[in-house]
Structures are given as C-alpha cells and as structure tokens.
Enzyme design. Structure first.
Site, short mmCIF file in Angstrom:
data_model
loop_
_atom_site.label_atom_id
_atom_site.label_comp_id
_atom_site.label_asym_id
_atom_site.label_seq_id
_atom_site.Cartn_x
_atom_site.Cartn_y
_atom_site.Cartn_z
N GLU A 114 0.83 -1.21 0.00
CA GLU A 114 0.00 0.00 0.00
C GLU A 114 0.86 1.26 0.00
O GLU A 114 0.47 2.29 -0.57
CB GLU A 114 -0.97 -0.01 1.18
N HIS A 148 1.72 2.11 -3.50
CA HIS A 148 0.64 2.92 -4.10
C HIS A 148 0.75 4.37 -3.63
O HIS A 148 0.58 5.31 -4.41
CB HIS A 148 -0.72 2.38 -3.66
#
Length: 693
Positions: free
Chosen positions: A485, A488
């Site tokens: 994550e 991202h």
C-alpha cells in the site's frame, strides 16, 4: 439624487450554521477540517458542489468560441475542484470510519454522483468540442502531455456513450445510477456481516495453539469490545488468518472459516447474491450498448491486456503450474496430519494450520517467530527508509495536523532539499467502522494547474492491535501488505504531472499495481531486515539464521496462494465474459466455474463472489491485474539485482522518471519499456512464485 435608506448590515451566521466543508479550509497545507465535520454537513455541501460544477460545465459547453485546448480541455481540468475535494473527504471517511448516518448519506448520494458524471459525459455539446479538437490534434501543436490528456478525455467520453442515440443514452443514465446504488449497498452489506460476527475465546482450551502474540491481540480485541477476561477473533484478515494458521481447535477453525467465506451470502438484509447478479446483468447490457459482446471485452479495451484472450493466456499458463504444485503441497499436508494422528480429510479450514506445521518441519521455520521482529512502527520506518534511499524523500511526523480518527497518523513528506512534497496519512488498525482489506486513497491529488496542488495521500489497513501497553506485531504477510500500500502511496506522492486527470494512480488498471507490488520486494532484502526487523523487547536484529530460513521458505505454499488468487481472477473473467442468459444463481455459477477449471476441493477462492469487493467496483473483469502487474514487478526488480545493488541510484532515477512520477503521461507499455529498455518477461514471475520448470 435620491437618498435611499441603508439596509442594516447582514449579521454573520452563527458558527454552528457554517458548513465547514464549504467554508475555506484554513488548516496548514489546506487539509480538511476533520474536527469540525459532521455527517449532516455532507449532503448540503455536496449538493452545493454539484450545482457549482454544473455551472462550470455549462459555461464550457455553451461557449460560442471555436474549441481550443484552453477553453475546452484545460477548462474541464479546472472544473469541479470543490466537488472533488468534498467527495474525497466523504468517501474516504465513509469507507474507513463509517457510521449509520454516513452510510445513509452514501446510499442517497451514490446515484447522484453517477447521474452527475453521466450527464457531463453524455453532453453532446461537450463531446462535439472535444471531438473537434481530437480530429485536429495533429495540427494543434500540443505538447506530448497535452495531447495525451486530450486523447484520454476523448476516449473517456466515447466509452461513456457519447456516440450513442438519445434513447441509448437515456438507458445508460439509468444503468449508471442503478449500479452506483448496488455497489454502495454491496459494500455496506459486507461491512455489516463483518461487524456482526465474532468468535469469543472463553478459556485456555479455546486459545490452544495460538502463540502469545496472537493471544494478546485476541485479548485486546475482546477488551475493545468490552468483553472482559476473554479473547476474541474478528473477521479482520490479520485476526482470522492468524487464527486459522495456529489454532489447534479444528472446530473453532471451521467456525471462523465459514464466517469468513460466507460474508455477503446470508439470507436477509445483507444478502449480496442478487445484488451481484443484477450488477453483472447491467454491465453486460452496457457493454452491448457500446457494441461489445461482453463486459470483459469492453473493460479490457482500455488496458494493457486489451482482450480476454490475452488475460486467459496469462491466467491459464500460471493456473496449470499452480494446481500441480498445490497437489504436491496437499500430499505433504495429508502426511503431516496422519503423522499427528488426524485421519480426517484436509478441509479448507485445515490448510493453513497444517501448512504451518509442514513449513516448520521442512525449513525449521515457525511463522510466529517472525512477529516479535516485525513491530508496526519499525515496518513503517522501513517503508519510509526505502523511499529515502530510492527517491530522497524524508518523513516528518506531524501530531499537530488534523485527522479524522485519533488512530490516524500524519506525516509531512519532504524531498532531499527539504521542500514540501505532500502529506501522508496512515490508518493502520482494524475497527468495526472500517471496511476490511487494505487500500490507498487520496484526499487530494497532485497537479500543476493554477498555483499547483500537492498531494494528500492515505493508506488504510486492518492490523490487529497489540495487548495493552504492547506494540502491534505483524505477520510477514501483514508487513508485505504495508509495503504494497505504501508503494501505491508513493505513486500518488511522487506524481509530477500538469493535469488532475492523469495524476498519480490514474493509470491503466493492470499497470497501477506495478508500483505497489514492486515496492514489496524491498521488504525481503537483507539490507532492510537487518536494519528494521528488530525484536520489540530486546531491540536485537532478526538472527541471520531466522532470515535465511525465511528466504528458504519464501516459495513454500505458493501453489495454494496462487490457486487461491488465480481462481478468483478466472471466476471474475467468467462472470463478466458471459454474454447469454442473465446469471441468476451466482453461487451456482461460482461452483460450476470452479468445477470447470479443476479447482482443488481443499482450497477456496481468495474472494468468493458475494463479498468480492474488487469486482463490484473498480476491478470488474480486472482482478487479473495483480498477476499482469506481477509479471512487470518481478521483471522490474531484476533490473536492480542485475545492477548489483537493490538501491542502485541510476535505476532508481529511471524508476522515478518513468513509473512513480509519470502518472498517465504516456501509454503504460511505453512507460515500462522506457524504464526497463525492453518489454517485461514472465520468467521473473514464475521464479518469484517458485513455479518455474
């Protein structure tokens, strides 16, 4: 001259009447005033923002001047900023700190958002202006970035139905509004099923097999739920998967597993089965209106894969190898069960439990021994440290900045010169008000229009808290999810483009997972583990022998993991490739599809259809994207390995230039080739998963 009586000065509205969402956000960095926002503020603020955006669009569409890039495309890029700002606050909070009041607003506003967007994309005046520019694009002397933005706008309008007849456009509006309602209800139903289930561990016998760190997490979960003196397992992945891995209570494992896989598949108000069937039928109808045989064909047109056949080639190539490997793994689990006196068949709730025992026996590796070295704070520092070494970023925690929940942490992100890059927020712990899973989102995306805008990016995860006074300890999968994550997040934070529509993660769906999956690789490097995998009590680094056993066992159980994932991707493609009769019984469809592909009985899809949130939202006919991106991420990391340094600066510079900062400035295939010097090869993926011949 006629004297006129002066009107009395208007009184300022009382503070309680001021809507903090529509007032100027005076927080440092223009952060939302989270402490002032209440659920009641969203609907009037959104309605005002809709009106403002509608006026902005009308001005562009009705402009009598000849279309230019400035008065049409640039004007579109500058429109709707207030709506975007308020909407991002609403949808982020509704997903990570929801309340019944917010859920009611979501149900009401979701079709409004769909109708608003559809109205814009089907406006024939707007499309006429964009089409005019598109046809003249060769003569407009546009920069490469300007041309890319023009082409993306044109494609967006075409795929939204701008070329359809009036009757077809009317049906598209109905489909989009209904889908928005269905998706919102689906998500809320999954959350309700997760909130309504818990397994209370009454005594020591219920805790049997759980390592001390998981026992402490279970006790903390029980205490948070005001169930004193006991333990509790919830449907947060970090809780239930840990329990399935270590609990020696087969009966309780079965209870937890059944609750986990049946989310969204219970009779009653939270039943998602008919919701999925209707959504699939509506998407299929939409695809046919657009001239495609199936929604999968329509969806894949604007991706790297392009066609269902290309996706099927990739999935089937991996599937056959994965099923073979899973069969070998099953035999080893069965032998272990027999050796321990268990003569039962291996069931889905047994797999993780016996896999952990086989791994321990084969590699002298115990997954639970890693947790004391994977303290959450240290893993956050590890992720930050890699960003510093690769891209020169620094992270300064700011406890003074506003946040929407006390558990959210906030950092200012700076470049190596000390200049502001953006804001990063981390919301790490599971709670009943939060959707399951893990994701990255943005409260604000980067662009350079007007005075420019720095990004505000958030990672939302669902880790289990530690016991009172103890830090949160992660499994290796948890730590890998954190890195994923954050990859991202870096894609959003490092974005360096001119236009909002191509900023950060606004890229092809099967390219967007490259920056996140690539970032996972750095977690497993000795350079990172030696520095950051420190025992939470002694501060000593993870022993080299334990690290070596971790690396030796990294491909263990990859048959299971690949079958679990790839079966979900194959069912997703089958669901959205169906172009005949509507799918009435989605569970029956799931069973038949799994039977057709030869799904092992002992393994269940990673996401069964009634709770498969990916394919109800942005990943419909797109769950394959993780595997498609994995081909690239494995190949991309090999570029660093070939350079002999996992932080090789020239390679990191190219990674920044062509991947992390580039947004959607160029075609994704061209972007990858610009970084790597050639197209990706599948060899790295098969090697990474231990499936190479």
């Amino acid at each position: 001259m006629i004297a006129r009586a002066r009107k009395p000065a208007a009184k300022a509205p009382p503070k309680s009447a001021i809507n903090p969402l529509t007032a100027k956000w005076n927080s440092e960095f223009g952060l939302p005033p989270f402490d002032k926002i209440e659920a009641r503020h969203f609907k009037p603020a959104l309605e005002a923002a809709f009106r403002q955006h509608k006026e902005e669009i009308e001005k562009i569409a009705s402009n009598p001047a000849k279309p230019t890039f400035a008065n049409t495309i640039l004007a579109l890029e500058k429109s709707g900023w207030q709506l975007s700002s308020i909407a991002s606050v609403f949808w982020n909070i509704e997903g990570s700190n929801s309340t019944p009041e917010l859920q009611e607003v979501a149900r009401d506003m979701a079709p409004r958002f769909a109708a608003h967007e559809t109205r814009i994309l089907l406006d024939k005046r707007l499309f006429k202006r964009i089409a005019d520019l598109y046809e003249r694009r060769e003569s407009l002397k546009l920069s490469d970035e300007d041309r890319r933005v023009l082409e993306r706008h044109h494609l967006e309008f075409v795929r939204a139905g701008a070329r359809l007849s009036p009757a077809e456009k009317s049906r598209v509006k109905e489909i989009n509004a209904r889908l928005a309602t269905l998706v919102t209800q689906f998500m809320q139903n999954v959350l309700k099923d997760e909130q309504s289930w818990r397994l209370v561990l009454e005594d020591e016998t219920d805790l049997a097999g759980l390592p001390s760190t998981l026992q402490e997490s279970a006790e903390r979960a029980a205490a948070d739920a005001k169930v004193d003196g006991k333990g509790m397992i919830t449907l947060a992945r970090s809780s239930v998967e840990g329990f399935l891995t270590f609990s020696s209570r087969r009966d309780l494992r079965e209870q937890a597993f059944e609750a986990w896989v049946k989310r969204g598949a219970h009779d009653g108000d939270t039943d998602n089965r008919q919701i999925v069937a209707e959504a699939v039928a509506l998407r299929s109808e939409y695809a046919r209106l657009m001239g495609f045989k199936s929604f999968a064909e329509f969806s894949l047109q604007d991706t790297m894969a392009k066609t269902p056949d290309a996706v099927d080639d990739l999935l089937q190539g991996v599937w056959r190898k994965a099923v073979k490997r899973a069969g070998e793994e099953h035999d080893a689990l069965l032998a272990e069960a027999r050796a321990s006196g268990d003569n039962s068949l291996i069931m889905p709730w047994d797999w993780r439990y016996y896999a952990e025992k086989v791994r321990k026996a084969k590699f002298d590796f115990d997954e639970s021994k890693l947790r004391p070295y994977l303290q959450l704070d240290n893993m956050i520092r590890a992720a930050f440290g890699c960003a510093t070494r690769l891209f020169g970023l620094r992270f300064k925690e700011r406890t003074d900045l506003p946040r929407y929940h006390p558990e959210v942490r906030v950092w200012e992100v700076l470049n190596k010169s000390g200049d502001h890059v953006g804001i990063f927020m981390g919301d790490y712990f599971a709670r009943p008000s939060k959707r399951s899973g893990a994701w990255m989102s943005a409260f604000r995306s980067q662009h350079k229009l007007a005075k420019g805008q720095s990004p505000v990016i958030i990672n939302v995860l669902n880790f289990a808290k530690g016991a009172d006074g103890e830090p949160a300890l992660l499994s290796f999968d948890d730590a890998r999810t954190l890195f994923h994550e954050f990859g991202h997040a870096l894609h959003g934070l490092l974005s360096d483009v001119s236009y909002p529509s191509i900023s950060g993660t606004a890229v092809s769906r099967d390219f967007v997972e490259l920056p996140s999956q690539l970032y996972e690789h750095w977690l497993s490097t000795p350079e990172v583990l030696e520095k950051h995998a420190l025992h939470y009590k002694t501060g000593k680094p993870m022993p080299k022998a334990l690290r070596n056993r971790l690396f030796a066992a990294r491909n263990f159980n990859q048959g299971f993991a690949t079958v679990e994932y790839t079966s979900s991707a194959l069912v997703d493609m089958a669901l959205y490739s169906a172009n005949g009769n509507p799918i009435g019984d989605v569970e029956g469809f799931e069973r038949e599809t799994l039977k057709d592909i030869g799904m092992p009985d002992e393994i269940v899809m990673r996401h069964r259809i009634p709770h498969f949130m990916h394919i109800m939202s942005g990943y419909a006919a797109g769950y394959y994207s993780y595997l498609w991106s994995e081909v690239m991420d494995a190949d991309a990391f090999e570029a660093f390995e070939e350079a002999g340094d996992v932080f090789h600066r020239p390679t990191a510079k190219k990674l920044y230039e062509f991947i992390y900062s580039a947004g959607n400035r160029r075609d994704p295939h061209a972007a990858y080739v610009a970084f790597r010097g050639r197209p990706p090869k599948i060899d790295g993926l098969l090697k990474k998963r231990g499936l190479a011949a």
